[in-house]
Design a protein around this motif. Structure first.
Motif, PDB file in Angstrom:
ATOM      1  N   GLY A  76       6.458   5.987  -9.116  1.00  7.72           N
ATOM      2  CA  GLY A  76       5.170   5.405  -8.839  1.00  7.72           C
ATOM      3  C   GLY A  76       5.135   3.863  -9.086  1.00  7.72           C
ATOM      4  O   GLY A  76       4.691   3.688  -8.941  1.00  7.72           O
ATOM      5  N   SER A  77       6.593   2.696  -9.498  1.00  8.41           N
ATOM      6  CA  SER A  77       6.989   1.992  -9.109  1.00  8.41           C
ATOM      7  C   SER A  77       7.403   1.232  -8.593  1.00  8.41           C
ATOM      8  O   SER A  77       7.900   0.180  -7.552  1.00  8.41           O
ATOM      9  N   GLY A  78       7.602   2.368  -7.070  1.00 10.04           N
ATOM     10  CA  GLY A  78       7.660   2.334  -5.921  1.00 10.04           C
ATOM     11  C   GLY A  78       9.348   2.308  -5.687  1.00 10.04           C
ATOM     12  O   GLY A  78      10.242   1.379  -5.182  1.00 10.04           O
ATOM     13  N   SER A  79      10.159   3.177  -7.149  1.00 11.70           N
ATOM     14  CA  SER A  79      12.086   3.048  -6.813  1.00 11.70           C
ATOM     15  C   SER A  79      12.457   3.993  -5.670  1.00 11.70           C
ATOM     16  O   SER A  79      13.656   3.557  -4.968  1.00 11.70           O
ATOM     17  N   THR A  80      12.174   4.436  -5.366  1.00  8.70           N
ATOM     18  CA  THR A  80      12.561   6.308  -4.160  1.00  8.70           C
ATOM     19  C   THR A  80      12.993   5.142  -3.234  1.00  8.70           C
ATOM     20  O   THR A  80      12.113   4.913  -2.376  1.00  8.70           O
TER      21      THR A  80
ATOM     22  N   SER B  60       1.504  -1.109   0.099  1.00  6.44           N
ATOM     23  CA  SER B  60      -0.090   0.093  -0.033  1.00  6.44           C
ATOM     24  C   SER B  60       0.885   0.632  -0.081  1.00  6.44           C
ATOM     25  O   SER B  60       2.258   1.257   0.196  1.00  6.44           O
ATOM     26  N   ARG B  61       0.283   2.854  -0.319  1.00  7.59           N
ATOM     27  CA  ARG B  61       0.876   3.661  -0.149  1.00  7.59           C
ATOM     28  C   ARG B  61       0.598   4.747   0.661  1.00  7.59           C
ATOM     29  O   ARG B  61      -0.470   5.616   0.846  1.00  7.59           O
ATOM     30  N   ASN B  62       1.436   4.628   1.442  1.00  9.33           N
ATOM     31  CA  ASN B  62       0.809   5.604   3.120  1.00  9.33           C
ATOM     32  C   ASN B  62       1.599   6.828   3.174  1.00  9.33           C
ATOM     33  O   ASN B  62       1.121   7.606   4.017  1.00  9.33           O
ATOM     34  N   ASP B  63       2.782   6.426   3.417  1.00  9.90           N
ATOM     35  CA  ASP B  63       3.847   7.532   3.457  1.00  9.90           C
ATOM     36  C   ASP B  63       4.519   8.012   1.907  1.00  9.90           C
ATOM     37  O   ASP B  63       4.537   7.414   0.943  1.00  9.90           O
TER      38      ASP B  63
ATOM     39  N   SER C 138       6.423   5.315  -0.013  1.00  4.69           N
ATOM     40  CA  SER C 138       6.164   3.588   0.996  1.00  4.69           C
ATOM     41  C   SER C 138       7.444   2.908   0.283  1.00  4.69           C
ATOM     42  O   SER C 138       7.716   1.976   0.686  1.00  4.69           O
ATOM     43  N   GLY C 139       8.578   3.141  -0.911  1.00  3.53           N
ATOM     44  CA  GLY C 139       9.585   2.329  -1.063  1.00  3.53           C
ATOM     45  C   GLY C 139       8.476   0.888  -1.899  1.00  3.53           C
ATOM     46  O   GLY C 139       8.060   1.015  -2.216  1.00  3.53           O
ATOM     47  N   ARG C 140       9.600   0.167  -1.287  1.00  2.00           N
ATOM     48  CA  ARG C 140       9.169  -0.888  -2.133  1.00  2.00           C
ATOM     49  C   ARG C 140       7.997  -1.574  -0.984  1.00  2.00           C
ATOM     50  O   ARG C 140       7.469  -2.421  -2.037  1.00  2.00           O
TER      51      ARG C 140
END
Ligand SMILES: Cc1cc2nc3c(=O)[nH]c(=O)nc-3n(C[C@H](O)[C@H](O)[C@H](O)COP(=O)(O)OP(=O)(O)OC[C@H]3O[C@@H](n4cnc5c(N)ncnc54)[C@H](O)[C@@H]3O)c2cc1C
Ligand code: SF4
Ligand code: SF4
Length: 616
Positions: free
Chosen positions: A372-376, A255-258, A353-355
């Motif tokens: 958008g693919s969680g790479s940061t 999920s993307r919460n952060d 939210s990263g990974r």
């Protein structure tokens, strides 16, 4: 009895349709990496070339659509170790990229509060007292403690300071000069085309519509671009990526919460300046302990200075612009900035939210790259190089499939792209970072400890994850300001702000101890003036409002109206009838309204325009 077919929009105004091999959404560092590696691989040294399936005899037809009005309108710091970027350009010479310079000095600073206005826990106040008392024997000056050591996972000593706008422009012009790819700015993609569980292309946004999307004179339905592969690199708040998530779901437990909103200024430093190009300052502790900041020095007396306001700052009165104005006036920074001139500014969301926020990376007909693919990576504080590298990994996989004549099915993309990604440094480092920031949900000290724990133990130890939605991490002012203002005082400030039609958040900050900003018309200018400076607000006519409030009744009942205080462009106002208003001409397209509403009551669509600058 035969029934007359009803006219529909699509048969009154037929949509144009084109077919390409690869359609790309968004032109940021991720897409730069993808298109650079892809086009390099189109022609082999022997001169044989890959062929298009839609235009036989031609190279694969690749088209990229960017919503901003120019491909150089990104917003970001940037200091980056540029490992992936250097791999693509082994002879990279920073002087070729305007505003780029190798990192020369790097410091990590804890900023104490010289005003006594920020909300600090008892432990932090005790720590501040101790630092001030021992100030003579510590590297302490101008209310800032220089940490003697930068943890290795945070260091950027071998990196590059850049402007993301200039970098994107540099990459974009190289790509277009190959003639192998078309990049179209000012073209928002409204949605993916999905047929039988596969993405078969994209639809561009309709033009010639009113605020609500209803056709007007000059209506031009957005074109359908059918493609064998759709590459989605639309960043943290992209509408296309989110539509794919809604359709296919997120992987279990993800999920993307952060989140954070990053706001920055590009400042022309006063003359003479003692700041060397390549100087990098990372800061924490001020204006609120939860807010991290940065100052990066470019060549030609320019500096990027900015802050990140995270979702876990439990303050509904969270105006990044005012916080940034207090930040630059911190004595440690102000001695370098006072007398400087604001050249440009901008804001953008960061998906933190990263990974854990990683979506389905590939499916039939599509693949996701970039933030958008969680790479940061929130432990190393790095997003650009990671985004770039996910693009290059996808391109390597796509070239492999093209050479083998294999279709872009989920299975093929998983083995050619996701498999590569799982074996890469991006994946290894994202595992270490996965829980690194969980501690911030328990306070700043726990947050910093958690980062150190995760970093030094290579991800083995960390705090537990708090799955609270971003908007729900934001608390009411009565709680945030409890040590300074009583509920009655807050109620009175609210009433006064409403009667005088003044921003409540500004009044609240002033009442709680933050001094009024003394505007100098040069660097400290009003939020409204910043929006108008240099004609940088862009809202082309004929597009629908991209921000909408889903359930007006929820807004009517909402007292704190976080959406108004956190809006980076003052585009969201209190409006009439207690339902917020939205002014597209002021929207800087930061995307923060999407995740700041505690009720998740905001729709955020693909839109044109925004406030950007090629210097950001
Ligand atoms: C203030 C700030 C400071 C930062 N500092 C650093 C730093 O020092 N170092 C670092 O490594 N990272 C930093 N980052 C993070 C970094 O900027 C991002 O991680 C990086 O830009 C992600 O690249 P991306 O290509 O995935 O997405 P983006 O750069 O967001 O690019 C996505 C592109 O897609 C476009 N787009 C979105 N939707 C659509 C649509 N529907 N149709 C067409 N186009 C669309 C957007 O306009 C955008 O140009 C910072 C970010 C901010 C905001
Ligand atoms: S969008 Fe509505 S519900 Fe959400 S913060 Fe704004 S006013 Fe409140
Ligand atoms: S309305 Fe625009 S400027 Fe305001 S928060 Fe939303 S995207 Fe950012």
């Amino acid at each position: 009895m035969s029934v007359e077919p009803q006219p529909t929009l699509d048969n009154v105004f037929p949509r144009q349709e084109i077919a390409v091999d690869i359609a790309c959404v968004g032109f940021g560092p991720a897409m730069g990496g993808f298109l650079t590696t892809l086009t390099n691989g189109f022609t082999t040294e022997a001169g044989s070339a890959l062929q298009s399936t839609v235009s036989p005899g031609m190279p694969p037809q690749v088209i990229c659509y960017e919503r901003a009005d120019d491909i150089g309108f990104g917003v970001s710091g940037v200091v980056t170790r540029a490992r992936g970027i250097r791999k693509a350009f082994p002879d990279l010479d920073c002087s070729q990229i305007p505003m780029a310079v190798p990192v020369k000095h790097e410091k990590l600073l804890y900023l104490l509060d010289p005003l006594g206005a920020s909300r600090r826990s008892r432990t932090l106040r005790l720590a501040d007292l101790a630092i001030r008392a021992l100030g003579r024997i510590l590297p302490f000056e101008q209310h800032a403690l220089e940490l003697p050591y930068i943890p290795p996972f945070m260091r950027k000593h071998d990196g590059i300071v850049m402007s993301i706008g200039q970098f994107n422009q540099w990459i974009g012009s190289q790509l277009m000069s190959t003639g192998l790819v078309q990049i179209w700015p000012a073209m928002p993609v409204s949605e993916p085309l999905i047929e039988r569980q596969a993405v078969v292309g994209i639809r561009l946004a309709d033009q010639g519509v009113d605020k609500t999307g209803e056709p007007q004179a000059g209506f031009m339905p957005g074109m359908d671009v059918r493609a064998q592969l759709t590459v989605v690199g639309d960043g943290p708040v992209g509408a296309v990526g989110r539509a794919i998530d809604r359709k296919f779901g997120m992987p279990e437990g993800h999920s993307r919460n952060d989140w954070a909103v990053g706001m920055k200024m590009v400042i022309e430093l006063p003359e003479p300046s003692s700041l060397d190009p390549g100087t990098v300052l990372h800061t924490f502790g001020f204006p609120e302990p939860e807010i991290f900041g940065f100052l990066y020095v470019h060549p030609d007396r320019l500096a990027s200075v900015g802050i990140f306001v995270p979702s876990w700052l439990p303050n509904c009165s969270r105006t990044a612009y005012r916080y940034l104005q207090h930040y630059i006036q911190h004595p440690y920074l102000w001695r370098h900035l006072n007398g400087g001139t604001l050249r440009s500014w901008g804001a953008k969301s960061l998906q933190e939210s990263g990974r854990r926020g990683e979506p389905l990376l590939a499916g039939d007909g599509f693949a996701r790259i970039g933030e958008g693919s969680g790479s940061t990576n929130v432990l190393t504080g790095s997003g650009v190089d990671e985004a770039w590298t996910t693009g290059t990994l996808l391109a390597e996989g796509v070239l492999e499939l093209l050479r083998e004549g294999k279709p872009f099915t989920r299975g093929n993309l998983e083995s050619a792209y996701v498999g590569r990604r799982r074996k890469s440094w991006i994946d290894r480092e994202s595992q270490i970072a996965e829980d690194a920031r969980n501690g911030f949900h328990h306070g700043v000290i726990a947050g910093l400890l958690g980062m150190a724990l995760a970093g030094f133990s290579r991800g083995r130890f960390s705090f537990a994850h708090n799955p609270q939605l971003a908007g729900q991490q934001i608390g009411p002012p009565e709680l945030f300001y409890e040590r300074r203002l009583s509920p009655d005082q807050i109620a009175e400030i609210r009433n006064r702000a409403e009667i005088n039609n003044m921003p409540f958040h500004d009044a609240l900050m002033s009442a709680s101890g933050w001094p009024e900003i003394q505007h100098d018309g040069q660097l400290l200018i009003t939020h409204q003036d910043a929006l108008l400076m240099g004609g940088k607000v862009q809202a082309p006519l004929g597009y629908a409002d991209h921000v909408r409030f889903i359930n007006p009744e929820l807004c009517r009942q909402c007292i704190d109206k976080t959406c108004v205080s956190m809006c980076s462009g003052q585009a969201i106002t209190r409006g009439g009838n207690a339902i917020p208003g939205f002014d597209r001409e002021k929207c800087v397209y930061c995307g923060a309204c999407l995740w700041n509403c505690p009720q998740a009551n905001v729709e955020f669509h693909a839109g044109a325009g925004g406030l950007h600058s090629a210097e950001n």
